[in-house]
Each structure stands twice: as C-alpha cells, then as structure tokens.
Motif scaffolding. Sequence first.
Motif, PDB file in Angstrom:
ATOM      1  N   PHE A   1     -31.069 -81.157 -74.067  1.00 55.40           N
ATOM      2  CA  PHE A   1     -30.929 -82.076 -75.196  1.00 55.40           C
ATOM      3  C   PHE A   1     -31.795 -81.625 -76.370  1.00 55.40           C
ATOM      4  O   PHE A   1     -31.429 -81.828 -77.529  1.00 55.40           O
ATOM      5  N   SER A   2     -32.922 -81.007 -76.088  1.00 61.17           N
ATOM      6  CA  SER A   2     -33.762 -80.499 -77.176  1.00 61.17           C
ATOM      7  C   SER A   2     -33.051 -79.366 -77.924  1.00 61.17           C
ATOM      8  O   SER A   2     -33.220 -79.222 -79.144  1.00 61.17           O
ATOM      9  N   ILE A   3     -32.249 -78.587 -77.232  1.00 66.18           N
ATOM     10  CA  ILE A   3     -31.445 -77.562 -77.897  1.00 66.18           C
ATOM     11  C   ILE A   3     -30.448 -78.215 -78.845  1.00 66.18           C
ATOM     12  O   ILE A   3     -30.259 -77.775 -79.991  1.00 66.18           O
ATOM     13  N   ILE A   4     -29.811 -79.283 -78.380  1.00 68.12           N
ATOM     14  CA  ILE A   4     -28.853 -80.003 -79.221  1.00 68.12           C
ATOM     15  C   ILE A   4     -29.544 -80.561 -80.463  1.00 68.12           C
ATOM     16  O   ILE A   4     -29.045 -80.427 -81.588  1.00 68.12           O
ATOM     17  N   LEU A   5     -30.705 -81.173 -80.274  1.00 65.03           N
ATOM     18  CA  LEU A   5     -31.419 -81.761 -81.409  1.00 65.03           C
ATOM     19  C   LEU A   5     -31.831 -80.693 -82.417  1.00 65.03           C
ATOM     20  O   LEU A   5     -31.720 -80.894 -83.639  1.00 65.03           O
ATOM     21  N   GLU A   6     -32.308 -79.560 -81.934  1.00 63.13           N
ATOM     22  CA  GLU A   6     -32.705 -78.487 -82.852  1.00 63.13           C
ATOM     23  C   GLU A   6     -31.518 -78.011 -83.659  1.00 63.13           C
ATOM     24  O   GLU A   6     -31.634 -77.711 -84.853  1.00 63.13           O
ATOM     25  N   ARG A   7     -30.340 -77.960 -83.033  1.00 62.82           N
ATOM     26  CA  ARG A   7     -29.129 -77.537 -83.735  1.00 62.82           C
ATOM     27  C   ARG A   7     -28.630 -78.608 -84.705  1.00 62.82           C
ATOM     28  O   ARG A   7     -27.841 -78.300 -85.601  1.00 62.82           O
ATOM     29  N   PHE A   8     -29.062 -79.828 -84.536  1.00 63.94           N
ATOM     30  CA  PHE A   8     -28.700 -80.888 -85.480  1.00 63.94           C
ATOM     31  C   PHE A   8     -29.431 -80.730 -86.825  1.00 63.94           C
ATOM     32  O   PHE A   8     -29.006 -81.319 -87.821  1.00 63.94           O
ATOM     33  N   ILE A   9     -30.527 -80.006 -86.861  1.00 66.86           N
ATOM     34  CA  ILE A   9     -31.347 -79.914 -88.072  1.00 66.86           C
ATOM     35  C   ILE A   9     -30.751 -78.879 -89.020  1.00 66.86           C
ATOM     36  O   ILE A   9     -30.658 -77.695 -88.703  1.00 66.86           O
ATOM     37  N   SER A  10     -30.337 -79.350 -90.185  1.00 60.81           N
ATOM     38  CA  SER A  10     -29.688 -78.475 -91.162  1.00 60.81           C
ATOM     39  C   SER A  10     -30.711 -77.565 -91.840  1.00 60.81           C
ATOM     40  O   SER A  10     -31.921 -77.789 -91.748  1.00 60.81           O
ATOM     41  N   PRO A  11     -30.236 -76.536 -92.557  1.00 60.25           N
ATOM     42  CA  PRO A  11     -31.176 -75.689 -93.311  1.00 60.25           C
ATOM     43  C   PRO A  11     -32.007 -76.475 -94.316  1.00 60.25           C
ATOM     44  O   PRO A  11     -33.121 -76.069 -94.662  1.00 60.25           O
ATOM     45  N   GLU A  12     -31.471 -77.610 -94.775  1.00 58.69           N
ATOM     46  CA  GLU A  12     -32.189 -78.429 -95.766  1.00 58.69           C
ATOM     47  C   GLU A  12     -33.168 -79.405 -95.127  1.00 58.69           C
ATOM     48  O   GLU A  12     -33.857 -80.142 -95.843  1.00 58.69           O
TER      49      GLU A  12
END
Length: 432
Positions: free
Chosen positions: A285-296
């Motif tokens: 789930f931490s992988i999913i959350l990290e991928r949720f964070i946009s470049p901005e």
Amino acid sequence: MKRLLLFLITICAFSAWMPADAKKKQVNQQSDREYWCEQAWKMAQPVLENMAKGELQKNMKTEFSPSFDNRNRKVVYMETFGRLMAGIAPWLALPDSVFGNSAAEQKELAQVRQLREWALASYKNSVDPESPDYLVWGASGQNLVDAAYIAESFIRAYDALWVPLDQVTKERYIKEFKMLRKYEPPYTNWFLFSSTIESFIAKAAGLKEYDDFRVMMTIRKVEEWYVGDGWYADGPVFAFDYYSSYVFHAMYLETLQNMLDAKQNGTRLEYRKYYDRALKRAQKFSIILERFISPEGTFPVIGRSTPYRMAAMQPLALMAWYQKLPKDLSNGQVRAALTKVMHRMYDQQQNYNEGGFLTIGFCGHQPETADWYTNNGSLYMTSLSLMPLGLPASHDFWTCEAQPWTQVKAWNGQAFPKDHRWGDDIQTKDRW
C-alpha cells in the motif's frame, strides 16, 4: 557606475525569474528535517502548551462541521489531543543522546524536550477528574475512536510517554480504557479501535486485564475484509477512500505487535505469521501511496474524511519510520515526495485559525469538505505523516540525497519500476 547599475538590474531580473521554491531556499536554507520539525512544532505547540496548563478547553478556538450531529461537542478536545499525539509520539520518543551539536539539532532537541514535558503533563490532566482538561471519556461512542489514538501514542513511544507516567495516572488510563467496552463498535474499521485499546491493555497491564474477544474478532474481520493488493474494505463493502491509510494498516500491525509483546499464547492464531503478512500488505500500500503523489506534490482527493489531509500518507510514513520501505522505494524519494506534499499543502493556504489551531479543510480553510462527524480536532490526524521524525537526523532517511519519486520519473521520460499485484503468501484456509 554604469557597470554597477547593469549588475543590479541583472540580479533583479534573475530574482524575478527564480521559482518561488528556489527563492525560499535561498533565503531560508532549511533542510527537509528542519521544515518537518517546523510543521510539527506549529501543529503541536498551541495544543500541548495549553493542555499542560489545563487550559486547552478554555483557549482552543474550535470549529465544527456545518452538518455536525448531536454528539457532545466536547469530543473535539479528545480528538485533538489523541490524534496529535499519535503522530508526534515517535519524534518525542527520540532519546536526547541522538541529537548532535549543530544549531539545528540543538534547536530541535529543545523543541522535543519542551513538547515531551507538555505532553506528559497533558496526559495526566486528561484523566484527572479535577483538571479543567479532563477529557469526556464516556460521552459517546466517538470516545472509543480517540482513546485508540491515545493508546496508539503510548504504543509508539512506550518508554518515553507511558513509562514515565505516575502510577495513579496509569491506573486511571487503564480504568478509562476498560470503561469504553460499553460501546460496541459498528461493523467497520471501528473494530480496530477496540483491538488497539485492548491489545495495549494486554501489553501494559497484563493478559488478565484485556478482552481477548475484541482482539480476536478484529483480527478475524480484518482478514475477512482484505480485498487484495494492499487494500482493505471498510466492513463488508469496499469503499474507495483512505481508511486503509487512516486506520487499517497501522492499527492492525500495532494490535498484532502488542499481542506479540504481551507474549500471548494458547490461541489458534499465530500472531507472528499474521504480523509478517500484514507488514507486506502495508508495504504494497505504501507503493500505491507513493505513486499517488504527482510531480507537483498533490495526491487524489477521494472518499470521506478528506480534511484529515496528510493522514492519507500514514502507511508510507509508517514504513519509513519502521525502516521497512519496500525495495522499490528509496529513503530519498519518499522523503522528497512527502516534503513536496507538505510544501504544497501548508506553505500558502489558510490551514490554521487565528488561535493557531487547524481549520476544517483539505488544503486551506474549506468547511464544505467536512462530514457530519468532523470538527477541527479531527484534523490533527494529519500529524500521522510526521512519523519519520522518529528517525534521528543522522539516519539515511534524512541524510541521503533527495531523489525523484515515481511520478516525477514517469512524467519526465525516466526509467521507473513497473507495478504489479502483490498476493498474500498464506492460504485462505490458514486465516482461521
């Protein structure tokens, strides 16, 4: 003279062009850790300084959802204190010996010592019936929720925040925790509030004192509600929201760890097996959350309880603090991603009222985002993203070079790891 004038014009032009982040860095020269400490102090100081004096209920500028239900409004103070402490407890648990001699670390040490002192006084006041800041422990079922966050703060800083309390205060806590058994948790994530409290009682007061059924039933239901790839359903029906972040991953791991610490035996459940699997789920789930964070530095605003702000990132912060990030996530990229979100959320928006307390909203003051149960004490759950402060400044999480996170790589033509489903390594028949 003409050359000097040309030089000044050039400097002014460059300054006007320079991005805002770069300007701030040029003036401030803050490290990421200094910035995190600044946010933690800003969040905690008004709460704990007042509560240590028994003046939180007198001085806190409160705010309630426009559709707030008919529960006792004094729950706001318990929500504020419990949720704040759950987030900053790892930071306050740092021993004084880990701080270096630099000006930044000595400033941080002074902050930690002060907050720890205020916190210990606040813990005492919250269960002292003679204190103006005695919390409304039995006012409504909501108390079950926030008592769990208080218990969670003790779990996360047992030696620093539980052990130093005097015996009377400890006994009062165990008594108040037990009295909350009169509230039956609804068939949702609330089961974990009961199990967090009861498993803490098992650890702190002994196996004879806790309610085994509330722990066992929670474990069984959480296993039943796991839907795969790091996600839990909030009860029998899946909801696409952040309750896997707000409650499930952290409190399930902590329930299981407490039972391991209490050396519970004699049941059909093997706590170590369940803990190891729950940890893998949290890593996914931490992988999913990290991928949720946009470049901005933004992330999707989904589901209910969005004013909890960065609590959505709790499992990512927890894995960083546990030093259990999956191999696809480096310390440098996680720190950079979370820091970017903090800047995006806290630097420009009106997140605090004139009394220094959080306002209702996601990124700024947005009262319309509130659910019927939301007050501005609820929002202190955003502190859960600050748990990596429990790693000392000398740790690689803070000293390594900042690195681009997944979405930065993906949107800039760089190589990034593929994402695939993670399966459990224990068969369904073994869950019972």
